[in-house]
Design an enzyme around this catalytic site. Structure first.
Site, mmCIF file in Angstrom:
data_model
loop_
_atom_site.group_PDB
_atom_site.id
_atom_site.type_symbol
_atom_site.label_atom_id
_atom_site.label_comp_id
_atom_site.label_asym_id
_atom_site.label_seq_id
_atom_site.Cartn_x
_atom_site.Cartn_y
_atom_site.Cartn_z
ATOM 1 N N ASP A 125 25.540 -23.627 110.589
ATOM 2 C CA ASP A 125 24.609 -22.829 109.787
ATOM 3 C C ASP A 125 23.697 -23.769 109.016
ATOM 4 O OD1 ASP A 125 23.423 -20.581 108.723
ATOM 5 O OD2 ASP A 125 24.875 -20.370 107.103
ATOM 6 N N HIS A 132 14.078 -19.805 100.002
ATOM 7 C CA HIS A 132 15.474 -19.541 99.635
ATOM 8 C C HIS A 132 16.076 -20.735 98.902
ATOM 9 C CE1 HIS A 132 19.619 -18.214 99.833
ATOM 10 N NE2 HIS A 132 19.948 -19.319 100.493
ATOM 11 N N GLU A 198 23.566 -12.641 103.783
ATOM 12 C CA GLU A 198 22.444 -13.541 104.038
ATOM 13 C C GLU A 198 21.803 -13.122 105.354
ATOM 14 O OE1 GLU A 198 23.617 -17.624 101.656
ATOM 15 O OE2 GLU A 198 23.718 -17.637 103.850
ATOM 16 N N GLU A 200 19.777 -13.702 108.460
ATOM 17 C CA GLU A 200 19.454 -14.906 109.221
ATOM 18 C C GLU A 200 19.175 -14.559 110.689
ATOM 19 O OE1 GLU A 200 22.124 -18.164 108.702
ATOM 20 O OE2 GLU A 200 22.740 -17.556 106.679
ATOM 21 N N ASP A 232 25.332 -13.976 107.427
ATOM 22 C CA ASP A 232 26.286 -14.968 106.948
ATOM 23 C C ASP A 232 26.861 -14.469 105.619
ATOM 24 O OD1 ASP A 232 27.702 -17.333 106.515
ATOM 25 O OD2 ASP A 232 26.010 -18.270 105.487
ATOM 26 N N ARG A 236 30.135 -15.656 96.793
ATOM 27 C CA ARG A 236 29.421 -16.593 95.934
ATOM 28 C C ARG A 236 30.321 -17.234 94.878
ATOM 29 N NH1 ARG A 236 25.131 -17.820 98.991
ATOM 30 N NH2 ARG A 236 23.781 -16.024 99.397
ATOM 31 N N GLN A 239 32.535 -19.707 96.705
ATOM 32 C CA GLN A 239 31.676 -20.792 97.174
ATOM 33 C C GLN A 239 31.300 -21.739 96.035
ATOM 34 O OE1 GLN A 239 28.010 -19.367 98.862
ATOM 35 N NE2 GLN A 239 27.218 -21.400 99.286
ATOM 36 N N LYS A 252 32.567 -18.933 103.026
ATOM 37 C CA LYS A 252 31.731 -18.571 104.169
ATOM 38 C C LYS A 252 32.540 -18.200 105.416
ATOM 39 C CE LYS A 252 27.477 -19.761 102.662
ATOM 40 N NZ LYS A 252 26.259 -18.924 102.759
ATOM 41 N N THR A 256 31.292 -13.775 109.854
ATOM 42 C CA THR A 256 29.869 -13.905 110.154
ATOM 43 C C THR A 256 29.559 -12.865 111.224
ATOM 44 O OG1 THR A 256 29.911 -16.284 109.706
ATOM 45 C CG2 THR A 256 28.027 -15.426 110.949
ATOM 46 N N GLU A 361 19.399 -13.976 95.343
ATOM 47 C CA GLU A 361 17.988 -14.116 94.978
ATOM 48 C C GLU A 361 17.418 -12.800 94.449
ATOM 49 O OE1 GLU A 361 15.522 -16.537 97.930
ATOM 50 O OE2 GLU A 361 17.240 -15.886 99.125
#
Length: 417
Positions: A125, A132, A198, A200, A232, A236, A239, A252, A256, A361
């Site tokens: 990844d 971002h 996320e 992607e 993904d 948080r 992480q 993570k 996925t 975000e």
């Protein structure tokens, strides 16, 4: 101009004959038999059955690759086989001479169950969106430089866990792990409290290479088979506590999600655009300007829906690093490629608030809750939330290329003590 097809395809279908994405499906009457399918309009073509029906006179040895239960044999065969097979399928669906043999093998798309289309080998990844990376840097380093010093010199990435890549529709179990709350000196343990998505794109790799043989930029298209949607999922809080010094791990690796349809790279010729210019010098092996190939930027419009409501529309065309640069950097140390390798772009985000591709975000790490149409608020995902990512790209002659969807619903996990 794309050839017309004898299949009844709605004019606004994102799965026209100019697209022809690959997937793997089963049917209710043959639930144990996985078959390669190709989406066309509101149907799925049983590609292996069509190859057999087309007969030896029209289906060369490449057609045998379509009778496998996954795309991996086709991925292994390489670029020349990908081109030949796509040409065969296009001919079957556009030439009336093949209609009688092929039409019985068109199945209603809503009658099949879709599965993970390939056996994933390795998973990497990346972190390729400047918007971002800058937003995340400003959140966590408000008084410092938002981007780390290496960010514009190389595509940053990490190796993920291929065994937890799941197809769209698979429930996402809230993970357990360690997390340290603000102002606390010691961590606690329990279910993730800051679960995020996320948005992607994923790039599916074929054409294996030997260890010690890097893939130069000019040869990237020899190894990138197609593109899928990817979520993904990110814990948080877990992480944040674990990332220093070795990067993402349990935050993570729990899930996925990928879309069931793989859009061939060949279907995206009309979507190619110049990527954003690099504003610092980069090493020659990553210089994508004079390789004699079409631009590697992709004009793909992504849409994110939370509980059925659109919350973001990230543009992939803003990505700082291209798929070719990612692939080349991934192999520059001599790391080999295997059929079924998957690498992801990292979160796709644009310059505007409504183009941010993750809740971290959109809510500025929970400080600015997202207000949904029904008045409910989200800082991060709650149990029962469904997150759906879709995307389209320009096709030939004003058509649109569709990627389908990648969806996942969050469910509570076991509570460990």
């Amino acid at each position: 101009m794309a050839a017309p097809t004898w299949v009844a395809v709605p004019d606004d279908s994102p799965f026209g004959v100019h697209n022809l994405p690959y997937g793997v499906f089963t049917t209710a009457d043959r639930p144990q038999e996985r078959r390669i399918g190709v989406a066309i309009g509101d149907h799925v073509l049983d590609a292996g059955a069509a190859a057999r029906a087309a007969g030896a006179g029209t289906a060369g040895p490449e057609a045998g690759l379509l009778t496998a239960p996954t795309l991996n044999p086709l991925l292994t065969a390489g670029r020349s086989a990908w081109t030949a097979v796509r040409s065969l399928i296009t001919a079957w669906l556009t030439d009336e001479a093949h209609r009688a043999a092929v039409e019985p093998h068109l199945l209603p798309r809503d009658s099949v169950t879709l599965h993970l289309a390939f056996d994933v080998a390795d998973y990497v990844d990346f972190y390729a969106s400047e918007h971002h990376a800058t937003n995340v840097g400003r959140i966590f380093r408000p008084d410092g430089e938002p981007l780390p010093p290496n960010w514009k010199h190389l595509p940053i990435g990490y190796h993920g866990r291929s065994g937890t890549i799941v197809v769209s529709g698979t429930p996402v179990v809230r993970p357990n792990g360690q997390r340290r709350g603000a102002g606390l000196s010691a961590p606690s343990f329990g279910p993730c409290e800051r679960l995020d998505f996320e948005a992607e794109l994923g790039f599916v790799v074929g054409g294996p290479t030997a260890q010690g043989e890097p893939v130069p930029l000019a040869e990237a298209e020899e190894h990138v088979f197609g593109v899928c949607l990817l979520n993904d999922w990110s814990a948080r809080d877990i992480q944040a506590w674990e990332t220093v010094p070795l990067g993402p791990f349990l935050g993570k690796s729990f899930a996925t999600s990928v879309s069931p349809w793989i859009v061939p790279l060949d279907a995206l010729s009309a979507a190619r655009v110049d990527p954003p210019p690099h504003d610092v010098g980069i090493q020659p092996y990553l210089d994508d300007r004079d390789t004699g190939t079409p631009p590697r930027g992709l004009d793909i419009a992504v849409e994110v829906r939370l509980r059925g409501e659109v919350v973001s529309r990230p543009p992939f065309s803003t990505m700082y690093w291209t798929y070719a640069q990612m692939l080349t950097h991934m192999t520059v140390n001599g790391a080999s490629l295997r059929a079924g390798d998957l690498f992801a772009s990292g979160t796709v985000s644009g310059p505007k608030r409504e183009q941010r591709g993750a809740l971290i975000e959109l809510t500025w790490n929970g400080e600015e809750p997202l207000v949904l149409a029904d008045g409910t608020k989200r800082t991060f995902l709650e149990d029962g939330d469904e997150l759906v990512i879709s995307a389209t790209a320009p096709g030939p002659d004003g058509t649109r290329i569709g990627f389908g969807e990648v969806a996942g619903r969050v469910v509570a996990g076991p509570v460990l003590v």
